[in-house]
Design an enzyme around this catalytic site. Structure first.
Site, PDB file in Angstrom:
ATOM      1  N   PRO A 158       0.826  -1.205   0.000  1.00 59.56           N
ATOM      2  CA  PRO A 158       0.000   0.000   0.000  1.00 59.56           C
ATOM      3  C   PRO A 158       0.863   1.258   0.000  1.00 59.56           C
ATOM      4  O   PRO A 158       2.021   1.236   0.429  1.00 59.56           O
ATOM      5  CB  PRO A 158      -0.799  -0.119   1.306  1.00 59.56           C
ATOM      6  CG  PRO A 158       0.027  -1.003   2.185  1.00 59.56           C
ATOM      7  CD  PRO A 158       0.769  -1.931   1.290  1.00 59.56           C
ATOM      8  N   SER A 165       7.279   3.564  -0.295  1.00 60.90           N
ATOM      9  CA  SER A 165       6.598   3.225  -1.548  1.00 60.90           C
ATOM     10  C   SER A 165       6.755   4.326  -2.597  1.00 60.90           C
ATOM     11  O   SER A 165       6.890   4.035  -3.792  1.00 60.90           O
ATOM     12  CB  SER A 165       5.119   2.937  -1.287  1.00 60.90           C
ATOM     13  OG  SER A 165       4.501   4.017  -0.608  1.00 60.90           O
ATOM     14  N   ALA A 168      10.061   3.950  -4.165  1.00 59.17           N
ATOM     15  CA  ALA A 168      10.083   2.781  -5.038  1.00 59.17           C
ATOM     16  C   ALA A 168       9.481   3.105  -6.402  1.00 59.17           C
ATOM     17  O   ALA A 168       9.979   2.636  -7.436  1.00 59.17           O
ATOM     18  CB  ALA A 168       9.336   1.622  -4.381  1.00 59.17           C
ATOM     19  N   ASP A 210      15.493   6.984   1.478  1.00 61.60           N
ATOM     20  CA  ASP A 210      14.576   6.018   0.881  1.00 61.60           C
ATOM     21  C   ASP A 210      15.005   5.650  -0.529  1.00 61.60           C
ATOM     22  O   ASP A 210      15.002   4.472  -0.910  1.00 61.60           O
ATOM     23  CB  ASP A 210      13.158   6.574   0.852  1.00 61.60           C
ATOM     24  CG  ASP A 210      12.498   6.597   2.215  1.00 61.60           C
ATOM     25  OD1 ASP A 210      13.147   6.177   3.192  1.00 61.60           O
ATOM     26  OD2 ASP A 210      11.338   7.036   2.299  1.00 61.60           O
TER      27      ASP A 210
END
Length: 481
Positions: A158, A165, A168, A210
């Site tokens: 999610p 995320s 990514a 990240d």
């Protein structure tokens, strides 16, 4: 890397090979031309959190699930972008961006214009991560695209839960184009471009940890990153018999909101005040707040830093906080001492944490417990100095702390930035298997829904590489790039 394919790749291939008559497959999205694929894991912020933009050391893990990005060139100058979810049946979301929207006359446009474009329609604002990454590549690498692409984002995690995320998506987009166009950009450059897209197009004032973690992370390893501005120091072995998992608090996580941005502003204000003090004594300014130790901060500077200050008062006294991605609002009050104290202390905790893991031999309980206590210290500082945690996250951390090292659970902390998201937990593998489901059940009674559990490990984008799919007499075939 394990012989088995990541979930996202397996799901993609299954959908790609469905017949043209099956509308649930990708036959209506891709034609029979080549398709290029990159796969990027989610990440678990083990230690370091929001200290990255202050130049701290951080320690990150790659998770077993992530997302896949696939592209296919088109014959027109359009970016067709579709997002879909792995697993339970859900509706895909799609939008289109004419490449001409990224230009101004004969030149590449500017970040402000593209940011406005990507956020003008809230329904399609999610595409800023993909479109922003493409635009950043065009602008920063002088890449020319004579035609557009169809992009597919297939996610097994999610969004907005604090496991990287958004990074990514950015790294997946850039890795796909890097492979297809033969640009030969390395992991460090891809990570930097991803951060620029998030800062300047998405509008989130994140650091770079990240992007580096999901690009350069290694399966079954922790990645030690020094964020000055951003480089991989090395890899840290996960002690045998132990592991890291995440539990989603189910509270929406965001680094684009005011709370996160205000803490960043406070940290940069603190650095500006410290540099003013250093200038008066003839010392060079700090490039990063985390260059000083916690003892130096406490002994020399802490008493000079206000707990909070009005934006207009700070600007009148110091003119600027020297941060290119945040703006001080004159009528807003900013906490300064806590946000400045956190990254300085966190930098020291990260180094101690890595040393503790490296000191473990044959399951040395003392060193494992010491590493876990540093995770609790990181969470306590995030909660108290940054005022960013929430009761739901604190509940999960305390559920781990109550069980403690005697039950094989060593430590826990909030991950990343923002105000909710996921809690990272460190413990013996056997203890994690026993206690994490129990904690999740306890938590579900509090929030009314069973939380996601993120576990496992998988290759980072660079380690995984890119795949090329070609349609032949026997259908779609996969080739390593």
């Amino acid at each position: 890397m394990k012989d088995s394919l990541p979930l996202e790749i397996s799901e993609f291939e299954q959908l790609l090979r469905k017949p043209n008559s099956d509308p649930t497959g990708f036959a209506g999205f891709f034609n029979s031309g080549e398709v290029w694929v990159a796969r990027v894991p989610a990440r678990l912020d083990v230690m370091g959190g929001i200290a990255d933009y202050s130049g701290a050391n951080v320690c990150e893990a790659v998770l077993g699930r992530g997302m896949l990005m696939a592209l296919q060139p088109r014959t027109d100058r359009t970016l067709r972008i579709r997002s879909a979810q792995v697993g339970s049946r859900s509706l895909p979301v799609e939008t289109r961006i004419p490449l001409d929207y990224f230009t101004s006359g004969d030149a590449v446009g500017n970040y402000k214009e593209v940011r406005t474009l990507c956020h003008a329609n809230p329904i399609s604002a999610w595409a800023a991560y993909i479109g922003g990454s493409i635009f950043t590549l065009l602008k920063e690498e002088s890449v020319e695209l004579p035609y557009g692409f169809s992009f597919l984002l297939l996610s097994a995690v999610p969004m907005n839960v604090g496991i990287g995320s958004s990074a990514a998506v950015e790294i997946g987009t850039l890795s796909c184009l890097n492979a297809y166009l033969g640009l030969k950009l390395d992991g460090a450059r891809i990570a930097r471009l991803g951060q620029m897209a998030e800062n300047h197009v998405v509008g989130a004032p994140c650091g770079i940890m990240d992007q580096i973690a999901v690009a350069s992370g290694r399966e079954e390893k922790l990645t030690h990153i020094l964020c000055r501005p951003g480089s991989v120091v090395g890899e840290v072995e996960i002690p045998r018999g132990t592991g890291f998992v995440g539990i989603n608090s189910m509270v929406r996580h965001s680094v684009a909101g005011n709370a996160y941005g205000n803490v960043r502003i406070g940290a940069f204000m603190g650095k500006r005040i410290i540099n003013d003090i250093r200038a008066k004594t003839g010392r060079a300014p700090l490039n990063y707040l985390a260059e000083i130790s916690a003892a130096e901060f406490q002994g020399e500077y802490e008493k000079e830093i206000p707990e909070s200050i009005l934006g207009s008062e700070f600007l009148a006294r110091y003119k600027t906080h020297d941060d290119p991605v945040t703006t001080i609002q004159p009528d807003a009050t900013y906490r300064v001492a806590g946000p400045a104290r956190h990254p300085v202390g966190e930098n020291g905790r990260v180094l101690e944490f890595i040393a503790a893991l490296q000191a473990t031999k044959n399951g040395n309980e003392q060193s494992l417990a010491a590493a876990g206590e540093l995770m609790y210290g990181a969470h306590d500082s995030y909660r108290d100095n940054c005022d960013l945690s929430v009761p739901e996250v604190n509940f999960l951390v305390e559920a781990v702390r109550r069980r403690g090292a005697k039950n094989g659970l060593y430590g826990a902390k909030i991950t990343g930035g923002g105000t909710g998201g996921t809690v990272a937990i460190f413990g013996k593998i056997t203890a994690l298997k026993e206690h994490i489901p129990q904690i999740a059940t306890e938590y579900s009674r509090r929030v009314g829904v069973m939380p996601d559990i993120f576990e496992g490990t998988s290759p980072g984008a660079i380690e995984f590489g890119a795949k090329r799919y070609a349609f032949g007499p026997n259908g779609w075939q996969r080739f390593n790039v």
